[in-house]
Scaffold this motif. Structure first.
Motif, PDB file in Angstrom:
ATOM      1  N   ILE A 263       0.846  -1.191   0.000  1.00 13.23           N
ATOM      2  CA  ILE A 263       0.000   0.000   0.000  1.00 13.23           C
ATOM      3  C   ILE A 263       0.885   1.245   0.000  1.00 13.23           C
ATOM      4  O   ILE A 263       2.049   1.202   0.402  1.00 13.23           O
ATOM      5  N   PRO A 264       0.390   2.389  -0.490  1.00 12.82           N
ATOM      6  CA  PRO A 264       1.235   3.595  -0.590  1.00 12.82           C
ATOM      7  C   PRO A 264       1.843   4.031   0.742  1.00 12.82           C
ATOM      8  O   PRO A 264       2.989   4.495   0.775  1.00 12.82           O
ATOM      9  N   ALA A 265       1.109   3.904   1.838  1.00 15.87           N
ATOM     10  CA  ALA A 265       1.659   4.332   3.129  1.00 15.87           C
ATOM     11  C   ALA A 265       2.867   3.497   3.514  1.00 15.87           C
ATOM     12  O   ALA A 265       3.842   4.018   4.088  1.00 15.87           O
ATOM     13  N   VAL A 266       2.857   2.206   3.197  1.00 16.06           N
ATOM     14  CA  VAL A 266       4.002   1.352   3.499  1.00 16.06           C
ATOM     15  C   VAL A 266       5.161   1.659   2.558  1.00 16.06           C
ATOM     16  O   VAL A 266       6.333   1.631   2.957  1.00 16.06           O
ATOM     17  N   GLN A 267       4.856   1.976   1.305  1.00 12.72           N
ATOM     18  CA  GLN A 267       5.912   2.325   0.354  1.00 12.72           C
ATOM     19  C   GLN A 267       6.678   3.566   0.805  1.00 12.72           C
ATOM     20  O   GLN A 267       7.896   3.658   0.646  1.00 12.72           O
ATOM     21  N   GLN A 268       5.968   4.517   1.374  1.00 12.66           N
ATOM     22  CA  GLN A 268       6.628   5.747   1.818  1.00 12.66           C
ATOM     23  C   GLN A 268       7.545   5.507   3.015  1.00 12.66           C
ATOM     24  O   GLN A 268       8.482   6.273   3.225  1.00 12.66           O
ATOM     25  N   ALA A 269       7.276   4.459   3.786  1.00 13.22           N
ATOM     26  CA  ALA A 269       8.095   4.159   4.964  1.00 13.22           C
ATOM     27  C   ALA A 269       9.147   3.096   4.688  1.00 13.22           C
ATOM     28  O   ALA A 269       9.684   2.508   5.622  1.00 13.22           O
ATOM     29  N   ARG A 270       9.467   2.838   3.432  1.00  9.48           N
ATOM     30  CA  ARG A 270      10.448   1.811   3.094  1.00  9.48           C
ATOM     31  C   ARG A 270      11.827   2.139   3.643  1.00  9.48           C
ATOM     32  O   ARG A 270      12.607   1.253   3.985  1.00  9.48           O
ATOM     33  N   ASN A 271      12.162   3.420   3.732  1.00 11.81           N
ATOM     34  CA  ASN A 271      13.494   3.805   4.204  1.00 11.81           C
ATOM     35  C   ASN A 271      13.710   3.501   5.685  1.00 11.81           C
ATOM     36  O   ASN A 271      14.822   3.616   6.186  1.00 11.81           O
ATOM     37  N   GLN A 272      12.632   3.099   6.417  1.00  9.86           N
ATOM     38  CA  GLN A 272      12.785   2.760   7.828  1.00  9.86           C
ATOM     39  C   GLN A 272      13.278   1.332   8.042  1.00  9.86           C
ATOM     40  O   GLN A 272      13.526   0.947   9.175  1.00  9.86           O
ATOM     41  N   VAL A 273      13.412   0.551   6.988  1.00 18.45           N
ATOM     42  CA  VAL A 273      13.783  -0.855   7.084  1.00 18.45           C
ATOM     43  C   VAL A 273      15.212  -1.029   6.595  1.00 18.45           C
ATOM     44  O   VAL A 273      15.649  -0.372   5.638  1.00 18.45           O
ATOM     45  N   LYS A 274      15.935  -1.913   7.260  1.00 18.24           N
ATOM     46  CA  LYS A 274      17.287  -2.233   6.811  1.00 18.24           C
ATOM     47  C   LYS A 274      17.235  -3.001   5.502  1.00 18.24           C
ATOM     48  O   LYS A 274      16.537  -4.021   5.400  1.00 18.24           O
ATOM     49  N   PRO A 275      17.955  -2.581   4.478  1.00 12.50           N
ATOM     50  CA  PRO A 275      17.886  -3.278   3.182  1.00 12.50           C
ATOM     51  C   PRO A 275      18.366  -4.726   3.264  1.00 12.50           C
ATOM     52  O   PRO A 275      17.827  -5.594   2.566  1.00 12.50           O
ATOM     53  N   GLU A 276      19.377  -5.005   4.112  1.00 11.29           N
ATOM     54  CA  GLU A 276      19.884  -6.376   4.186  1.00 11.29           C
ATOM     55  C   GLU A 276      18.828  -7.322   4.748  1.00 11.29           C
ATOM     56  O   GLU A 276      18.612  -8.431   4.229  1.00 11.29           O
ATOM     57  N   LEU A 277      18.129  -6.905   5.813  1.00 11.65           N
ATOM     58  CA  LEU A 277      17.105  -7.755   6.405  1.00 11.65           C
ATOM     59  C   LEU A 277      15.915  -7.918   5.463  1.00 11.65           C
ATOM     60  O   LEU A 277      15.330  -8.999   5.350  1.00 11.65           O
ATOM     61  N   LEU A 278      15.552  -6.853   4.757  1.00 14.12           N
ATOM     62  CA  LEU A 278      14.464  -6.944   3.792  1.00 14.12           C
ATOM     63  C   LEU A 278      14.811  -7.913   2.672  1.00 14.12           C
ATOM     64  O   LEU A 278      13.955  -8.694   2.217  1.00 14.12           O
ATOM     65  N   GLU A 279      16.061  -7.906   2.225  1.00 19.33           N
ATOM     66  CA  GLU A 279      16.494  -8.831   1.176  1.00 19.33           C
ATOM     67  C   GLU A 279      16.450 -10.272   1.667  1.00 19.33           C
ATOM     68  O   GLU A 279      16.045 -11.183   0.921  1.00 19.33           O
ATOM     69  N   ARG A 280      16.802 -10.501   2.908  1.00 16.24           N
ATOM     70  CA  ARG A 280      16.778 -11.858   3.458  1.00 16.24           C
ATOM     71  C   ARG A 280      15.348 -12.390   3.542  1.00 16.24           C
ATOM     72  O   ARG A 280      15.077 -13.545   3.196  1.00 16.24           O
ATOM     73  N   VAL A 281      14.427 -11.565   4.018  1.00 15.97           N
ATOM     74  CA  VAL A 281      13.033 -11.994   4.107  1.00 15.97           C
ATOM     75  C   VAL A 281      12.470 -12.254   2.722  1.00 15.97           C
ATOM     76  O   VAL A 281      11.727 -13.232   2.495  1.00 15.97           O
ATOM     77  N   THR A 282      12.820 -11.428   1.754  1.00 11.69           N
ATOM     78  CA  THR A 282      12.350 -11.640   0.384  1.00 11.69           C
ATOM     79  C   THR A 282      12.882 -12.941  -0.190  1.00 11.69           C
ATOM     80  O   THR A 282      12.159 -13.677  -0.877  1.00 11.69           O
ATOM     81  N   GLN A 283      14.143 -13.267   0.071  1.00 13.93           N
ATOM     82  CA  GLN A 283      14.710 -14.516  -0.413  1.00 13.93           C
ATOM     83  C   GLN A 283      14.014 -15.727   0.196  1.00 13.93           C
ATOM     84  O   GLN A 283      13.790 -16.737  -0.480  1.00 13.93           O
ATOM     85  N   VAL A 284      13.659 -15.651   1.473  1.00 19.01           N
ATOM     86  CA  VAL A 284      12.958 -16.764   2.108  1.00 19.01           C
ATOM     87  C   VAL A 284      11.601 -16.986   1.458  1.00 19.01           C
ATOM     88  O   VAL A 284      11.174 -18.131   1.214  1.00 19.01           O
ATOM     89  N   LEU A 285      10.881 -15.894   1.137  1.00 23.71           N
ATOM     90  CA  LEU A 285       9.572 -16.016   0.518  1.00 23.71           C
ATOM     91  C   LEU A 285       9.650 -16.471  -0.934  1.00 23.71           C
ATOM     92  O   LEU A 285       8.712 -17.088  -1.455  1.00 23.71           O
ATOM     93  N   VAL A 286      10.747 -16.174  -1.626  1.00 24.74           N
ATOM     94  CA  VAL A 286      10.879 -16.536  -3.036  1.00 24.74           C
ATOM     95  C   VAL A 286      11.560 -17.886  -3.188  1.00 24.74           C
ATOM     96  O   VAL A 286      11.124 -18.746  -3.972  1.00 24.74           O
ATOM     97  N   ARG A 287      12.622 -18.118  -2.426  1.00 26.50           N
ATOM     98  CA  ARG A 287      13.433 -19.318  -2.624  1.00 26.50           C
ATOM     99  C   ARG A 287      12.828 -20.536  -1.965  1.00 26.50           C
ATOM    100  O   ARG A 287      12.717 -21.613  -2.580  1.00 26.50           O
ATOM    101  N   ASP A 288      12.394 -20.429  -0.703  1.00 27.87           N
ATOM    102  CA  ASP A 288      11.939 -21.597   0.040  1.00 27.87           C
ATOM    103  C   ASP A 288      10.485 -21.930  -0.281  1.00 27.87           C
ATOM    104  O   ASP A 288      10.177 -22.996  -0.794  1.00 27.87           O
ATOM    105  N   ARG A 289       9.576 -21.033   0.071  1.00 34.38           N
ATOM    106  CA  ARG A 289       8.163 -21.256  -0.226  1.00 34.38           C
ATOM    107  C   ARG A 289       7.444 -19.916  -0.136  1.00 34.38           C
ATOM    108  O   ARG A 289       7.870 -19.010   0.589  1.00 34.38           O
TER     109      ARG A 289
END
Length: 545
Positions: A263-289
């Protein structure tokens, strides 16, 4: 001053013994004279009520005093009072006149302490709103008769016929409680309400006036809002300091589309998240299941990363969404992935069983902080013990049929490793062509069989033993799989407010079940009444005792 004369020293006040007599006082909110003391005591409930309130061992309910300024009126709301402990001294002042100088009386004043006031009854709260109904009304007369315990008047009461005269005419100035100057002079008569309302036991629970100060919130700002239909502009105050909550986008099982982007409100707050941790969570959702329960997803990370994911309210909404009902309810689903269109998503369906004996108590924040600050918690555990605890934590979402990892059953089918259940889950013999809201991609019989076996194995582990395959097969052969385990709900099921995956009936099935139950009740009552009639007619006058 003579140098040989010593200066006069200040003298101390003499000490007087304090009498041991104890007194109790009442701060009566009104003028009380010597002749009106009995009237004031009566308004407080009488001497027995005062004695119980000032008793040393009085309970809180007995220590409550009520002041009835309109004694004997059952519709008058009393003023509540409180009995508080005090350490005041009761002093008797005696004045003796000698002579008069100008406008002042010059005389001697004698102050004598009589004792200590240990308790004081105070009336500091606001009085409730008052409303006086018409005492000539039959309901008011019945109320007075009940207070007098007048049995004859209570038996003679009948409900009067409803005349529907809710508004009646009255001459101007007829109400003695209204100033005639305030009454409209437009006509010779006016109308008044005849609804005959009777007051409730209490109007307001507010006992202390609020200090408003009539000041706005300093964090509020004036914003302009435009009505899309009329184009009208309005100004309103918006609190800019209000915390904005973030959460994954939620859809219903009946929705045709799924979220593809945050949602747009979450997109605007993307800079509050660490990019490394976000990449790890994305890999788990894409690679594993593509679908995880929250517990299963947390078990893929270290405790420090789990704490950061949990505290960051923006991270999960950036990569996943959730279903509010259906077989994937409360799971985290990767964006752009629709499990209703892929039969392979049946392995990610979620099964949940309630454990009524599981306590739902939460540890207080103070206890958790004290436990976290305790050094003994870390000293007594070695590195090997910490690693073993972390390994056990990472298996809390898995069910193998032998080990009990938690006391609540909430598992995805892909996390069930029990051999018997795994064969039933991976079987492709009894699948649906389209996804169902209750059973997902499995047929009703196949999914019900999985739940019966899982329920039996899980609750067997709670009782302390491992269920055998023979027990489960016998349970299925006895017809357990063919019986619906959900119970028919008594309350009405509202569309969109029930979850079929948790056992709720479809609206048409619920209506049919209610109709069947009503027919069975009528049949039983008819049979019972018929048996009674036949039993009475079967007895002849000669055979009766």
């Amino acid at each position: 001053m003579d140098s040989g004369q010593s200066p006069s020293l200040p003298t101390e006040a003499p000490e007087h013994p304090l009498p041991a007599t104890h007194f109790y006082s009442v701060e009566y909110p009104g003028y009380v004279q010597h002749s009106s003391v009995p009237l004031a005591v009566r308004n407080l409930g009488g001497t027995s009520k005062l004695e119980n309130a000032f008793k040393r061992t009085a309970a809180r309910s007995e220590a409550l005093l009520e002041l009835n300024l309109r004694y004997g009126n059952p519709y008058a709301h009393p003023i509540p009072g409180d009995v508080v402990g005090t350490s005041n001294i009761l002093i008797k002042v005696t004045k003796r006149k000698r002579r008069r100088v100008g406008d002042d009386d010059v005389g001697d004043y004698i102050a004598e302490p009589l004792g200590v006031i240990l308790k004081t009854a105070r009336f500091r709260t606001m009085a409730d709103y008052q409303f006086q109904p018409d005492m000539s009304d039959p309901i008011a007369q019945l109320r007075l008769a009940m207070d007098r315990m007048d049995v004859d008047a209570i038996q003679q009461y009948t409900i009067p016929e409803e005349k529907e005269d809710y508004v009646i005419s009255s001459p101007a100035g007829a109400d003695p409680n209204i100033d005639p100057g305030l009454v409209s002079q437009g006509g010779p008569s006016a109308t008044r309400s005849n609804l005959r309302p009777f007051p409730p036991p209490i109007f307001s629970r507010q006992g202390i006036p609020q200090n408003y100060n009539f000041k706005p919130n300093p964090a509020s700002m004036i914003a302009t809002v435009v009505n899309e239909e009329t184009g009208e502009e309005r100004k309103r105050l918006i609190n800019k300091g209000r915390w904005k909550g973030y959460g994954p986008a939620t859809v219903s099982f009946g929705d045709l589309s799924i979220p593809e982007n945050p949602i747009p409100a979450v997109q605007q707050a993307r800079n509050q998240v660490k990019p490394e941790l976000l990449e790890r969570v994305t890999q788990v959702l894409v690679r594993d299941r593509p679908i995880w329960t929250r517990t299963a997803l947390y078990n893929q990370f270290s405790p420090a990363e789990v704490r950061e994911i949990h505290n960051s309210k923006v991270l999960l909404p950036l990569v996943c969404y959730t279903f509010q009902d259906g077989p994937w309810r409360d799971t985290l689903i990767r964006l752009k992935y629709d499990p209703r269109k892929n039969p392979e998503a049946r392995f990610y369906q979620r099964i949940y069983f309630r454990n009524a004996n599981h306590p739902m108590s939460r540890v207080s924040i103070v206890s958790r902080r004290q436990e976290g600050r305790s050094a003994a918690t870390y000293i007594t555990r070695s590195v090997e013990q910490e690693e073993a605890i972390d390994v056990e934590r990472r298996k809390s979402h898995v069910f193998d049929g032998v080990t009990l990892t938690k006391e609540t059953a909430a598992f995805q089918l892909c996390d069930i490793y029990d051999p018997m259940l795994k064969d039933m889950i991976e079987s492709e013999e009894d699948l649906r062509e389209t996804c169902d809201e209750r059973d997902g991609w499995y047929s009703a019989l196949a999914f019900e069989s999985i739940k019966i076996v899982l329920r039996h194995k899980f609750f067997s582990l709670l009782q302390g033993y491992v269920a055998t395959q023979e027990e489960c097969e016998a349970l299925l052969e006895d017809g357990g799989a063919g019986k619906r385990t959900q119970t028919t709900r008594v309350k009405k099921l509202k569309y969109g407010k029930h979850n079929m995956a948790k056992g709720a009936l479809r609206p048409e099935d619920a209506a049919a079940a209610r109709l069947q139950a009503a027919l069975e009740r009528n049949a039983r009552s008819f049979q019972a009444s018929r048996r009674e009639k036949l039993g009475d007619h079967s007895l002849t006058p000669e055979s009766r005792p």
